[in-house]
Scaffold this motif. Sequence first.
Motif, PDB file in Angstrom:
ATOM      1  N   ARG A 195      -3.165   4.418  -7.933  1.00  0.00           N
ATOM      2  CA  ARG A 195      -3.075   3.452  -9.204  1.00  0.00           C
ATOM      3  C   ARG A 195      -4.113   2.691  -9.351  1.00  0.00           C
ATOM      4  O   ARG A 195      -4.348   2.089 -10.705  1.00  0.00           O
ATOM      5  N   ASP A 196      -5.248   2.528  -8.464  1.00  0.00           N
ATOM      6  CA  ASP A 196      -6.286   1.753  -8.783  1.00  0.00           C
ATOM      7  C   ASP A 196      -7.362   2.362  -9.305  1.00  0.00           C
ATOM      8  O   ASP A 196      -8.802   1.857  -9.857  1.00  0.00           O
ATOM      9  N   VAL A 238      -0.121  13.139 -10.645  1.00  0.00           N
ATOM     10  CA  VAL A 238       0.152  12.017 -10.274  1.00  0.00           C
ATOM     11  C   VAL A 238       1.727  11.668 -10.852  1.00  0.00           C
ATOM     12  O   VAL A 238       2.001  11.705 -12.031  1.00  0.00           O
ATOM     13  N   HIS A 291       5.555  -3.218  -2.147  1.00  0.00           N
ATOM     14  CA  HIS A 291       5.030  -3.729  -3.326  1.00  0.00           C
ATOM     15  C   HIS A 291       6.008  -4.348  -4.379  1.00  0.00           C
ATOM     16  O   HIS A 291       5.679  -5.184  -5.125  1.00  0.00           O
ATOM     17  N   ARG A 325      -5.908   2.990  -3.722  1.00  0.00           N
ATOM     18  CA  ARG A 325      -4.631   3.750  -4.036  1.00  0.00           C
ATOM     19  C   ARG A 325      -4.976   4.534  -5.366  1.00  0.00           C
ATOM     20  O   ARG A 325      -6.026   4.123  -5.949  1.00  0.00           O
ATOM     21  N   GLY A 372       5.553   9.521 -10.846  1.00  0.00           N
ATOM     22  CA  GLY A 372       6.151   8.261 -10.331  1.00  0.00           C
ATOM     23  C   GLY A 372       7.242   7.953  -9.372  1.00  0.00           C
ATOM     24  O   GLY A 372       7.335   9.029  -8.432  1.00  0.00           O
ATOM     25  N   ARG A 415       5.155   1.618  -1.736  1.00  0.00           N
ATOM     26  CA  ARG A 415       5.857   1.301  -2.887  1.00  0.00           C
ATOM     27  C   ARG A 415       6.836   0.236  -2.589  1.00  0.00           C
ATOM     28  O   ARG A 415       7.007  -0.803  -3.654  1.00  0.00           O
ATOM     29  N   SER A 468       1.856  10.541  -5.538  1.00  0.00           N
ATOM     30  CA  SER A 468       2.414   9.277  -6.133  1.00  0.00           C
ATOM     31  C   SER A 468       1.363   8.405  -6.571  1.00  0.00           C
ATOM     32  O   SER A 468      -0.034   8.652  -5.927  1.00  0.00           O
ATOM     33  N   ARG A 469       1.602   7.287  -7.209  1.00  0.00           N
ATOM     34  CA  ARG A 469       0.452   6.392  -7.560  1.00  0.00           C
ATOM     35  C   ARG A 469       0.289   5.599  -6.370  1.00  0.00           C
ATOM     36  O   ARG A 469      -0.778   4.880  -6.407  1.00  0.00           O
ATOM     37  N   ASP A 470       1.151   5.418  -5.219  1.00  0.00           N
ATOM     38  CA  ASP A 470       0.783   4.673  -4.184  1.00  0.00           C
ATOM     39  C   ASP A 470       0.137   5.548  -2.959  1.00  0.00           C
ATOM     40  O   ASP A 470      -0.074   4.944  -1.889  1.00  0.00           O
ATOM     41  N   VAL A 473       3.154  11.217 -14.236  1.00  0.00           N
ATOM     42  CA  VAL A 473       2.324   9.897 -14.816  1.00  0.00           C
ATOM     43  C   VAL A 473       1.186  10.350 -15.602  1.00  0.00           C
ATOM     44  O   VAL A 473       0.759   9.738 -16.372  1.00  0.00           O
TER      45      VAL A 473
END
Length: 413
Positions: free
Chosen positions: A264-265, A354, A195, A262, A356, A192, A332-334, A362
């Motif tokens: 988030r993907d 999930v 990023h 990830r 943040g 994160r 987490s998203r990562d 999230v």
Amino acid sequence: MPEGDAVTGATIELDELTKRYGHSAQPAVDGVSMEIAAGETVILVGPSGCGKSTCLRMINRLIEPTSGRILINGEDVTGIDPVKLRRRIGYAIQSSGLFPHMTVAENIAQVPKMLGWSKSTVRDRVEQMLDLVGLDPREFHGRYPRQLSGGQQQRVGVARALAADPPVLLMDEPFGAVDPITRDHLQDELIRLQHELHKTIVFVTHDFDEAIKLGDRIAVLREQSHIAQFDTPEAILTNPADDFVSGFVGAGAALKRLNLTRVRDVGVVDVPTAAMDDPRETVVDRLREGTSNELLLLDRRGRPYKWLRTGDLALAKGSLARAGTPVTGHVSRDATLRDALEAVLTDSAGRVPVTGRRGEYVGVVDMETLMNSVHELLEADRMAAIEHRHDLEEMRAHHTQEQLEAGFGEGGR
């Protein structure tokens, strides 16, 4: 602090970098040459004693090279003052390396103070860094390292390394001394941070799974830091250069690919939510409106707290405080798909919240989403293998044709 996709890292070039100790017949590091792009995360991985930590420490000249050059943004740093150089390069090590007699704030502020920053700027920077690594400045500012958990110490160590906003961050097995769960969370935190910050990171580990998860590129090193393969994680997993690299990849390359994608993907689904202070009637209405028979209850900070099912309401007479099942895990998203899969497999209902940056809700990732992603990865690997075999067959056919033509030519003469 950088915003968006701004790259704040620096290029690094190692040119025939060599280190000899005393009268040893063999150098510890022998002629390493490597180019690292600005904003790239490069992982050095190899067997114990191969010289990967020595190679890393020569970059900030904690270990002086015997010969060769180190160029940062094109500048040869082997001829400048090493103390000044180290102030321009962040450095994080195993067990954090914090000064035990200094508070968290004093540890983080050390390099900015040495650089002559004003008191107000240093104070603001300390708060900014603590917030960046997910530690509440009000809670941790005045604590001492002995009052922190291992994971918290490592976060402070990373905050200290980044405090002066260096373009380069060197990390020598920084997460090797913490438990596996904390290690996963710290890895996610680093992903994160990178990023957001886009530093140039050189990271040493002996854990190939960690290398896959964190690296833009991985340098697999043999003895004396000879480079066996320097490539992307995908390329190393699908096409290892030789048996030595294959040994590092190990079995289950397709499953290791889960470390490359990830959360988030992939598709994160939403579920009905309610706050723990919401009236009972509101919670009942949201349960009825939802497509499933459960709802996620959030705490006062918006973090996942309990799973609440329709049947739980009958047990809660007036108050929801005792109803429902506590949330035991989140990602987490990562986090990688491998992390998410492990979390989902330990959940009886096959889903995991999930969260943040501050732990806020999230969405939810479920088994169906993960299995679809796994199938896509396996299919991509299968197609890549078919294409690779096809290319080899074409090369062999072309080579055979050239040999035949050469033979006919000799016969004609």
